[in-house]
Design an enzyme around this catalytic site. Structure first.
Site, mmCIF file in Angstrom:
data_model
loop_
_atom_site.group_PDB
_atom_site.id
_atom_site.type_symbol
_atom_site.label_atom_id
_atom_site.label_comp_id
_atom_site.label_asym_id
_atom_site.label_seq_id
_atom_site.Cartn_x
_atom_site.Cartn_y
_atom_site.Cartn_z
ATOM 1 C CB ALA A 66 -0.883 -0.014 1.234
ATOM 2 N N GLY A 112 -0.597 -5.141 0.133
ATOM 3 C CA GLY A 112 -1.748 -5.013 -0.760
ATOM 4 C C GLY A 112 -1.530 -5.703 -2.098
ATOM 5 C CD GLU A 115 -4.126 -7.342 2.074
ATOM 6 O OE1 GLU A 115 -3.608 -6.223 1.891
ATOM 7 O OE2 GLU A 115 -4.935 -7.584 2.976
ATOM 8 C CD GLU A 137 -0.136 -5.988 5.121
ATOM 9 O OE1 GLU A 137 0.523 -7.010 5.414
ATOM 10 O OE2 GLU A 137 -0.640 -5.813 4.005
#
Ligand code: NAI
Length: 724
Positions: A66, A112, A115, A137
């Site tokens: 991210a 991300g 993901e 994270e």
């Protein structure tokens, strides 16, 4: 063509190449999200599209995670929760896409990025060493917030998923294939082509999506029944508490989110994930870890010199190391791993041989762990050579001196070696305490001299403190900084002075622990209080590790330089004089067995520390609370750190925070000494220092800068989360 994506349709397959403009990496951010959503909308309506491939246009990066900049905008938990829901909604759309989607992964596929890959129908990755998959994270005090806590355990089983989510560890291609995280692994040259073919196969139902779930008999068994799963959760929780002493809320929260999602279903799991992501994003722990992320990122661009543009660093092809002892061999071991030719010199062949065998030990460990191949191991070992004269020094670009910590010895060796080196070679000392100016005294080229202070064990400790004098040439500085980075170190540049920055603040902290001992506080009470604060080990365990002889020498130099404020405790001085060496001598503050394993506190330490009479009546000494133990040691360190900034030893609070976290084990979730002052508030810090100053004159006298800041109502970091 848009800002973040390129699309190209061939034979019914839409190939989406993520390639964000103006950046070397791809990041999951709002604009990428919006563009992906537009593509998914197109897929819905355009019936000529039969399948989708998502690939990257960047070198060795799929999607690096991210955009952390966007995290700084979160003002409330709801802001962060909304960001998580935005990402989740997008990946739900991707997962439910009308057509099959293949992720073509080469390079870093993190956070991300992973993901996103998890929401695809099929994952192919390359067998390249740069290909790594991870959910890092927790390293920012967060949990995955785009469905990772839900899709990963369903794909690879709870045990594998928790391992990845709780550690943030990188999973390489082969392991990813074994655990079912990816469906195929292949050579980078055929990645996109094969992905397109597989997308067609899936659309034509020639290939079916793989069955999900844990692989291997035991894992599958544990995963299938609730009892087995609860064993896995409990083990994970115990592991986290053991490793973090409960200081980090995110990994514990992640376990609960995974568990709830698997018990109550995907929808409820995703809701919970977003809520908890929101909660974690606003924790002080996450704010500090995000700060450290930005601080290290900004440090990487800082060459440590005031001149702009910075001069080009000299290439270091050959390194000469003086002293094949503990540190010299450690430095050699990381240098050969980066392809540098190393000449290791000591006074006799036996010591050179011992040094070379420690180099071999470090590299062999990497071979045993399969981190390098046999040919790489052989190549590295051929780069390491030993000598007892200066042969081979004539073309060394950098010399690092790591002989005994004795000014006379250092003078003698540096003066002897200077003429053996090329005129532009950089001469570095690895002294831990002595001012570089005094080490360099008498040398003909003081502009080439600086300090390169490595930490032990060199191959594990991440910090390098580069010390410059007013005479050091900027080119010498940038050469040391860039070579330090090549060795994988986080590098801070500080100005010269006794103990520079790290040794100076460490001494203030260790001395205070010594004072507490002298007041009769038990060894283990001091250590456990500071471990409770978040240090990896307490100060007395650390002293045993470093060596009491080494600590004693450092303490003496610092006392001679700073006077009463840095006076070592008499009791500790007596322990040092008693000849105990710490762990290496199997005798220190603690007991050690023959293999060097630490046991209980050695009770025979107390008569040396306190004298026989006081030691005998120790139980009557008033106990001192853990809070006071922590406050005294930490305030002594923090105050000294501020003095270093005030005197210009440090260039910025950022460097001071990074130095303490990466060099001394300052708890990352507390940001660093300067972040700690900002978190407590200058006035609170001053009030604590004043109270101690009243009780223990001289050593807690507040740094002038703190008083000034209190008057001016300023902080070290004006903007939350940013390193400057
Ligand atoms: P060590 O005692 O293990 O190694 C010193 C080596 O230097 C010995 O092998 C000795 O034979 C050699 N030596 C002495 N005179 C020499 C000469 N004239 N020519 C060539 N070699 C010579 O000591 P260690 O621990 O490696 O420390 C070396 C330096 O690194 C010291 O300045 C120390 O303060 C510094 N340092 C040590 C740290 C530690 O944790 N041990 C951490 C950071 C810095």
């Amino acid at each position: 063509m848009t800002e973040s994506l390129r699309t190209e349709q061939t034979d019914g397959v839409l190939i989406v190449t993520v390639d964000q403009a103006g950046d070397a990496i791809n990041k999951m951010d709002r604009s990428l999200g919006a563009e992906l959503e537009r593509v998914l909308g197109q897929v819905d309506t355009d019936r000529t599209i039969r399948a989708l491939v998502i690939a990257s246009g960047k070198k060795d990066i799929f999607i690096a995670g991210a955009d952390i900049e966007q995290f700084l905008e979160f003002k409330t938990e709801l802001d962060a929760e909304a960001a998580s829901k935005f990402g989740q909604r997008l990946l739900n759309l991707l997962e439910k896409s009308r057509v099959p989607v293949v992720a073509a992964i080469h390079g870093a596929c993190l956070g991300g990025g992973l993901e996103l890959a998890l929401a695809c129908t099929w994952r192919i990755c390359t067998d390249h060493p740069k290909t790594v998959l991870a959910l890092p994270e927790v390293q920012l005090g967060l949990i995955p917030g785009m469905g990772g806590t839900q899709r990963l355990p369903r794909l690879v089983g709870v045990s594998n998923a928790l391992d990845m989510i709780l550690t943030g560890r990188n999973v390489r291609a082969k392991k990813a294939l074994q655990m079912g995280l990816v469906d195929e692994m292949l050579h980078p040259d055929i990645l996109v082509e094969t992905a397109a073919q597989r997308a067609r196969d899936l659309a034509d139902k020639k290939v079916k999506p793989r069955r999900k779930g844990a692989r291997g008999f035991m894992s599958a068994l544990l995963d299938k029944n609730p009892f087995g799963r609860s064993v896995v959760y409990n083990r994970a929780r115990a592991g986290v508490i053991d490793k973090t002493a409960g200081h980090y809320p995110a990994p514990l929260a992640a376990i609960d989110v995974v568990r709830n999602g698997l018990s109550n279903g995907m929808t409820s799991g995703l809701e919970e994930e977003a809520r908890v992501f929101g909660r974690m994003a606003l924790t002080p722990e996450s704010k500090q870890l995000v700060f450290l992320f930005f601080a290290t990122t900004s440090l990487k661009k800082d060459m440590g010199v005031a001149v702009d543009p910075a001069p080009e660093p000299l290439p270091v092809r050959k390194l000469a190391v003086l002293g094949a002892g503990f540190m010299g061999a450690g430095i050699a071991s990381i240098a050969v791993q980066q392809g540098t030719v190393v000449r290791l010199k000591d006074t006799d062949l036996a010591r050179v041989g011992k040094g070379l065998s420690s180099v071999r030990g470090v590299i062999k460990e990497r071979l045993d762990r399969k981190q390098i191949t046999r040919p790489q191991y052989d190549d590295m070992m051929t780069l390491a050579g030993g000598t007892i004269d200066y042969s081979g020094f004539g073309n060394a670009n950098l010399l690092i001196e790591a002989v005994f910590e004795d000014l006379e010895v250092k003078h003698a060796v540096l003066q002897a070696v200077e003429d053996k080196l090329p005129v532009d070679a950089v001469i570095a000392s690895n002294t831990s305490t002595l001012p570089i100016r005094s080490v360099a005294a008498g040398l003909k080229r003081p502009d080439r001299v600086l300090g390169m202070h490595f930490f032990s064990p060199v191959h594990k400790m991440p910090l390098l403190e580069v010390i410059v004098t007013p005479e050091t040439a900027p080119q010498a500085t940038v050469t040391a900084v860039s070579y330090g980075r090549k060795l994988g170190k986080t590098v801070i540049v500080v100005n010269d002075g006794p103990g520079f920055y790290t040794t100076r603040i460490l001494t203030a902290y260790m001395n205070e622990a010594g004072r507490l001992l002298e007041q009769g506080v038990p060894v283990d009470a001091i250590d456990s209080a500071l471990v409770g604060f978040g240090f990896p080990v307490g100060p007395l365990t650390l002293m045993d590790e470093v060596g009491l002889d080494v600590g004693g020498k450092v303490g003496k130099t610092m006392f001679e330089s700073f006077g009463e404020r840095m006076a070592p405790a008499d009791g500790v001085r007596r322990v040092v004089e008693s000849g105990r060496l710490g762990r290496k001598g199997r005798s220190g503050f603690y007991l050690y067995d023959a293999t060097g394993r630490k046991g209980d506190v050695d009770p025979s330490i107390y008569p040396i520390l306190l004298g026989a009479d006081r030691a005998a009546s120790r139980s009557q000494i008033d106990p001192i609370s853990a809070t006071e133990i922590v406050d005294r040691c930490v305030m002594a360190m923090v105050n000294e750190a501020v003095r270093c900034l005030e005197e210009g030893i440090l260039r910025s609070p950022r460097d001071g925070d990074i130095g303490a976290v990466f060099g001394l084990g300052w708890p990352p979730f507390r940001g660093g000494p300067f972040r700690y002052v900002d978190a407590l508030g200058v006035d609170e810090v001053l009030s604590r220092l004043d109270t101690f100053d009243g009780r223990f004159p001289v050593r807690f006298k507040p740094a002038g800068m703190l008083i000034e800041m209190s008057r001016a109502r300023t902080r070290f970091y004006p903007v939350e989360g940013r390193p400057v």
